[in-house]
Design a protein around this motif. Structure first.
Motif, PDB file in Angstrom:
ATOM      1  N   THR A 163       0.902  -1.083  -0.047  1.00 24.28           N
ATOM      2  CA  THR A 163      -0.081  -0.168   0.080  1.00 24.28           C
ATOM      3  C   THR A 163       0.670   1.195   0.061  1.00 24.28           C
ATOM      4  N   LEU A 164       1.847   1.278   0.896  1.00 20.43           N
ATOM      5  CA  LEU A 164       2.727   2.361   0.975  1.00 20.43           C
ATOM      6  C   LEU A 164       3.699   2.691  -0.472  1.00 20.43           C
ATOM      7  N   ALA A 165       4.065   1.559  -1.147  1.00 21.10           N
ATOM      8  CA  ALA A 165       4.724   1.434  -2.256  1.00 21.10           C
ATOM      9  C   ALA A 165       4.011   2.146  -3.384  1.00 21.10           C
ATOM     10  N   LYS A 166       2.717   1.980  -3.598  1.00 22.92           N
ATOM     11  CA  LYS A 166       1.879   2.449  -4.429  1.00 22.92           C
ATOM     12  C   LYS A 166       1.620   3.930  -4.212  1.00 22.92           C
ATOM     13  N   ALA A 167       1.603   4.258  -2.834  1.00 22.65           N
ATOM     14  CA  ALA A 167       1.190   5.560  -2.529  1.00 22.65           C
ATOM     15  C   ALA A 167       2.407   6.472  -2.810  1.00 22.65           C
ATOM     16  N   VAL A 168       3.681   6.114  -2.535  1.00 27.81           N
ATOM     17  CA  VAL A 168       4.733   6.839  -2.645  1.00 27.81           C
ATOM     18  C   VAL A 168       5.615   6.952  -4.270  1.00 27.81           C
TER      19      VAL A 168
END
Length: 175
Positions: free
Chosen positions: A109-114
């Motif tokens: 989730t974090l990878a997609k966001a950043v």
């Protein structure tokens, strides 16, 4: 061999032994553990928050705050020292943001966001030298502040809220 000669060698031998076993271990144990992926993701978020928080704190304390106070203006008292500190803070911020991006890869989730922020963070690479020289400080300050705000927003959207953590001057110098 006399005991007095062995005493200095013991720590070296222990270090060599530990280094050898660490190098031989590999990642097989963590891959076999059923919770390793979950733990890795939790650590990724935690590390992301820590690195992004340090970047945000350094940006605010040594770049944004002095800029708003007028310390970067030509002829201002302490301008040269403030610009040098801002340059160090800029390099530190860039370094911590790159680390935060690497950390984010451990959490889907974090990878997609950043992911969309990578180019913006890469663009910060040459800005610390501009700060140290006092070149176009307004646009440089806005670039750092904008990048930090985007990272904070991305983290918040992925459940990893970032709060400012001002690093010490020693941490800045270490990078």
């Amino acid at each position: 061999m006399p005991r007095s000669l062995l005493r200095p060698l013991v720590p070296l031998l222990l270090c060599a032994l530990l280094a050898g076993t660490a190098a031989c271990g590999g990642d097989k144990d963590s891959a076999a553990s059923p919770t390793s992926t979950v733990e890795r993701q939790k650590l990724a978020k935690t590390r992301f928050v820590a690195n992004a928080g340090l970047a945000a704190g350094a940006t605010y304390q040594w770049i944004v705050k002095p800029y708003r106070a007028g310390t970067f203006a030509s002829g201002a008292d302490g301008r040269r020292f403030a610009l040098i500190k801002a340059g160090l803070a800029g390099a530190f911020t860039y370094n911590r943001l790159k680390a935060a991006l690497r950390n984010a890869k451990g959490d889907p989730t974090l990878a997609k966001a950043v992911a969309p922020l990578t180019a913006g963070i890469d663009a910060l690479k040459d800005l610390p030298s501009k700060l140290r020289k006092g070149d176009s400080t307004e646009s440089v300050v806005k670039s750092f502040d904008g990048a930090i705000n985007k990272v904070k927003d991305a983290g918040k959207g992925a459940g990893a809220e970032v709060t400012d953590k001002v690093p010490s001057a020693g941490e800045l110098a270490k990078g």
